[in-house]
Design an enzyme around this catalytic site. Structure first.
Site, mmCIF file in Angstrom:
data_model
loop_
_atom_site.group_PDB
_atom_site.id
_atom_site.type_symbol
_atom_site.label_atom_id
_atom_site.label_comp_id
_atom_site.label_asym_id
_atom_site.label_seq_id
_atom_site.Cartn_x
_atom_site.Cartn_y
_atom_site.Cartn_z
ATOM 1 N N THR A 130 0.825 -1.212 0.000
ATOM 2 C CA THR A 130 0.000 0.000 0.000
ATOM 3 C C THR A 130 0.860 1.263 0.000
ATOM 4 O O THR A 130 2.002 1.241 0.467
ATOM 5 C CB THR A 130 -0.900 -0.003 1.265
ATOM 6 O OG1 THR A 130 -1.466 1.285 1.439
ATOM 7 C CG2 THR A 130 -0.120 -0.329 2.524
ATOM 8 N N ASP A 131 0.290 2.371 -0.461
ATOM 9 C CA ASP A 131 1.002 3.658 -0.389
ATOM 10 C C ASP A 131 1.036 4.183 1.050
ATOM 11 O O ASP A 131 1.787 5.120 1.338
ATOM 12 C CB ASP A 131 0.356 4.695 -1.331
ATOM 13 C CG ASP A 131 -1.101 5.024 -1.005
ATOM 14 O OD1 ASP A 131 -1.703 4.345 -0.143
ATOM 15 O OD2 ASP A 131 -1.650 5.958 -1.616
ATOM 16 N N GLU A 132 0.243 3.558 1.946
ATOM 17 C CA GLU A 132 0.199 4.060 3.331
ATOM 18 C C GLU A 132 1.533 3.868 4.049
ATOM 19 O O GLU A 132 1.782 4.501 5.072
ATOM 20 C CB GLU A 132 -0.951 3.395 4.099
ATOM 21 C CG GLU A 132 -2.290 3.661 3.436
ATOM 22 C CD GLU A 132 -3.501 3.225 4.245
ATOM 23 O OE1 GLU A 132 -3.422 3.213 5.477
ATOM 24 O OE2 GLU A 132 -4.522 2.902 3.617
ATOM 25 N N TYR A 155 -1.791 -0.808 10.882
ATOM 26 C CA TYR A 155 -1.918 -1.439 9.557
ATOM 27 C C TYR A 155 -0.724 -1.096 8.661
ATOM 28 O O TYR A 155 -0.047 -1.981 8.137
ATOM 29 C CB TYR A 155 -3.228 -1.002 8.879
ATOM 30 C CG TYR A 155 -3.253 -1.299 7.393
ATOM 31 C CD1 TYR A 155 -3.271 -2.619 6.925
ATOM 32 C CD2 TYR A 155 -3.250 -0.272 6.449
ATOM 33 C CE1 TYR A 155 -3.279 -2.897 5.559
ATOM 34 C CE2 TYR A 155 -3.261 -0.545 5.085
ATOM 35 C CZ TYR A 155 -3.272 -1.855 4.645
ATOM 36 O OH TYR A 155 -3.273 -2.133 3.304
ATOM 37 N N LYS A 159 2.364 -3.444 7.130
ATOM 38 C CA LYS A 159 2.635 -3.590 5.691
ATOM 39 C C LYS A 159 4.064 -3.133 5.371
ATOM 40 O O LYS A 159 4.742 -3.725 4.529
ATOM 41 C CB LYS A 159 1.626 -2.791 4.854
ATOM 42 C CG LYS A 159 0.204 -3.312 4.895
ATOM 43 C CD LYS A 159 0.035 -4.708 4.300
ATOM 44 C CE LYS A 159 0.184 -4.759 2.805
ATOM 45 N NZ LYS A 159 -0.159 -6.110 2.251
HETATM 46 P P1 NAD Z 1 -9.399 -7.754 1.910
HETATM 47 O O1 NAD Z 1 -9.410 -7.510 3.377
HETATM 48 O O2 NAD Z 1 -10.622 -7.507 1.105
HETATM 49 O O3 NAD Z 1 -8.983 -9.275 1.634
HETATM 50 C C1 NAD Z 1 -7.960 -9.925 2.312
HETATM 51 C C2 NAD Z 1 -8.060 -11.419 2.054
HETATM 52 O O4 NAD Z 1 -6.949 -12.055 2.714
HETATM 53 C C3 NAD Z 1 -9.338 -12.058 2.595
HETATM 54 O O5 NAD Z 1 -9.910 -12.910 1.634
HETATM 55 C C4 NAD Z 1 -8.855 -12.849 3.812
HETATM 56 O O6 NAD Z 1 -9.619 -14.013 4.074
HETATM 57 C C5 NAD Z 1 -7.434 -13.187 3.403
HETATM 58 N N1 NAD Z 1 -6.585 -13.417 4.578
HETATM 59 C C6 NAD Z 1 -6.469 -12.618 5.685
HETATM 60 N N2 NAD Z 1 -5.634 -13.181 6.566
HETATM 61 C C7 NAD Z 1 -5.193 -14.331 6.012
HETATM 62 C C8 NAD Z 1 -4.300 -15.351 6.437
HETATM 63 N N3 NAD Z 1 -3.706 -15.286 7.647
HETATM 64 N N4 NAD Z 1 -4.055 -16.399 5.617
HETATM 65 C C9 NAD Z 1 -4.655 -16.473 4.401
HETATM 66 N N5 NAD Z 1 -5.536 -15.548 3.958
HETATM 67 C C10 NAD Z 1 -5.813 -14.497 4.755
HETATM 68 O O7 NAD Z 1 -8.166 -6.916 1.371
HETATM 69 P P2 NAD Z 1 -8.006 -6.122 -0.022
HETATM 70 O O8 NAD Z 1 -8.594 -4.774 0.140
HETATM 71 O O9 NAD Z 1 -8.432 -6.987 -1.138
HETATM 72 O O10 NAD Z 1 -6.426 -5.936 -0.050
HETATM 73 C C11 NAD Z 1 -5.591 -6.962 -0.619
HETATM 74 C C12 NAD Z 1 -4.141 -6.550 -0.463
HETATM 75 O O11 NAD Z 1 -3.914 -5.309 -1.110
HETATM 76 C C13 NAD Z 1 -3.710 -6.357 0.994
HETATM 77 O O12 NAD Z 1 -2.414 -6.878 1.139
HETATM 78 C C14 NAD Z 1 -3.719 -4.851 1.184
HETATM 79 O O13 NAD Z 1 -2.771 -4.463 2.144
HETATM 80 C C15 NAD Z 1 -3.336 -4.384 -0.212
HETATM 81 N N6 NAD Z 1 -3.850 -3.046 -0.586
HETATM 82 C C16 NAD Z 1 -5.173 -2.744 -0.447
HETATM 83 C C17 NAD Z 1 -5.649 -1.489 -0.865
HETATM 84 C C18 NAD Z 1 -7.113 -1.137 -0.772
HETATM 85 O O14 NAD Z 1 -7.470 0.008 -1.072
HETATM 86 N N7 NAD Z 1 -7.994 -2.045 -0.421
HETATM 87 C C19 NAD Z 1 -4.756 -0.557 -1.398
HETATM 88 C C20 NAD Z 1 -3.405 -0.900 -1.519
HETATM 89 C C21 NAD Z 1 -2.971 -2.159 -1.121
#
Ligand code: NAD
Length: 346
Positions: A130-132, A155, A159
């Site tokens: 993430t950019d955070e 969080y 990350k």
């Molecule tokens: P989300 O919370 O919708 O999904 C996360 C998934 O990971 C879920 O299906 C969950 O069951 C699974 N998970 C969690 N813990 C687990 C574990 N211990 N073992 C196996 N699976 C596990 O998240 P998202 O919004 O789809 O984000 C996905 C990735 O992208 C993350 O790594 C997040 O940090 C990154 N990200 C998200 C955003 C955003 O805006 N949502 C932006 C930048 C980066």
């Protein structure tokens, strides 16, 4: 390619799985199915012969070893994480366990498999971040890949920790890694605890639309399908050891974003008066970062990626999708913590 995708039942992971299958890749989706997961997101690909689901936790090394040995992936796309900042304020422990320790176990399992396979140069471990991790910007400037890390929430700190581990496994063990740091995503299948789905669903229910603080916090919004496309490009064409910032060049204050959503809802689901009348300012998030903005020059110039929609176009598609998919979001509204104000415990 045969892709091992972790977190494929989540919001972004499921978009990557759907696009990867549509592009003809084989996908093994490894997910622990936490509160944030929804296998319905994958209904369109569940019966595809190229798709396999592995119900496993990235903290379970034995399970990871079995999955690598059984499926022999060409690349790992690691998205599994605890992802909600407000939940990280109330319960940081799970974020450290999954995002830091889980990434460590996945790196070690990947390294053992890659070593056994003769250290193939074209193997990839792609960490989705993430950019955070870069902290909070003032009114000017953008995050580049060289911006120093300055995470400020549990969080983003977790990350940042996982990003550091991934780079260290490249420098120390030679594991062929790539990293991406992305801005805020939105779009179909977004879990109903994040700002945009909360606003759409509260509006449709005639409930207040909560805006943290004065709504002046700026985010750089990216449509999730554009992000998924960028990730599939990076895992195939990204340079080893390199990171790529991914952003939509769509900066909006939270207040402007919510007003835009209200204007779209006024057209697509008219009610008496404007939905904007429901806007309600609530206590700010502790340590709320003021502004995020991504400079996506590297991925644009080196890999030719650019977002396909503006935030107005993407929000319209998103509102349309929520209007057409009520059974999907109704089921998730019953999950623990959804609809409650979280993250004020600090
Ligand atoms: P989300 O919370 O919708 O999904 C996360 C998934 O990971 C879920 O299906 C969950 O069951 C699974 N998970 C969690 N813990 C687990 C574990 N211990 N073992 C196996 N699976 C596990 O998240 P998202 O919004 O789809 O984000 C996905 C990735 O992208 C993350 O790594 C997040 O940090 C990154 N990200 C998200 C955003 C955003 O805006 N949502 C932006 C930048 C980066």
């Amino acid at each position: 390619m045969k892709l091992l995708i972790t977190g494929g039942a989540g919001f972004i992971g499921s978009a990557v799985v759907r696009q990867a299958i549509a592009a003809g890749h084989e996908v093994v989706n490894l997910d622990a199915l936490t509160y944030a997961a929804c296998l319905d997101n994958l209904a369109s690909v569940a019966d595809d012969p190229g798709y396999t689901f592995e119900h496993a936790d990235i903290r379970d090394r034995a399970a990871l070893d079995r999955v690598f040995a059984q499926h022999r992936p060409d690349a790992v796309m690691h998205l599994a994480a605890e992802s909600h900042v407000d939940r990280s304020i109330d319960g940081p422990g799970t974020f450290i366990d999954t995002n830091v320790m889980g990434t460590f176990h996945l790196l070690e399992a990947a390294r053992a498999y890659w070593t056994r396979e003769g250290r193939p140069e074209d193997f990839r471990f792609h960490h989705i971040s993430t950019d955070e991790v870069f902290g909070s910007l003032g009114p000017e400037g953008q995050f580049t890949e060289e911006t120093p890390y300055d995470p400020r929430s549990p969080y983003s700190a977790s990350k940042a920790g996982s990003d550091h581990l991934v780079r260290a496994w490249h420098e120390t063990y030679g594991l062929p890694v790539v990293l991406t740091n992305c801005s805020n995503n939105y779009g179909p299948f977004h879990f109903p605890e994040k700002l945009i789905p909360v606003v759409i669903l509260n509006a449709l229910a005639g409930k207040p639309l909560p805006i943290y603080g004065d709504g002046s916090n700026v985010r750089d919004w990216l449509y999730v399908e554009d992000h998924a496309e960028a990730l599939l490009l990076v895992v195939q064409k990204g340079a080893v050891g390199r990171s790529y910032n991914i952003g939509g060049e769509n900066e909006r204050t939270n207040l402007d974003l919510v007003r835009t959503l209200c204007a779209i809802l006024d057209r697509l689901a008219p009610r008496e008066g404007s939905y904007a009348d429901l806007i309600s300012f609530v206590t700010d998030r502790p340590g709320h970062d003021a502004r995020y903005a991504i400079d996506p020059a590297r991925i644009r110039e080196e890999l030719g990626w650019r977002p396909s929609v503006t935030v107005e176009e993407g929000l319209e598609k998103t509102v349309d999708w929520y209007l057409a998919n009520e059974p999907w979001w109704r089921a998730l509204q019953a999950r623990q913590g959804v609809g409650e104000r979280l993250g004020v415990g600090a």
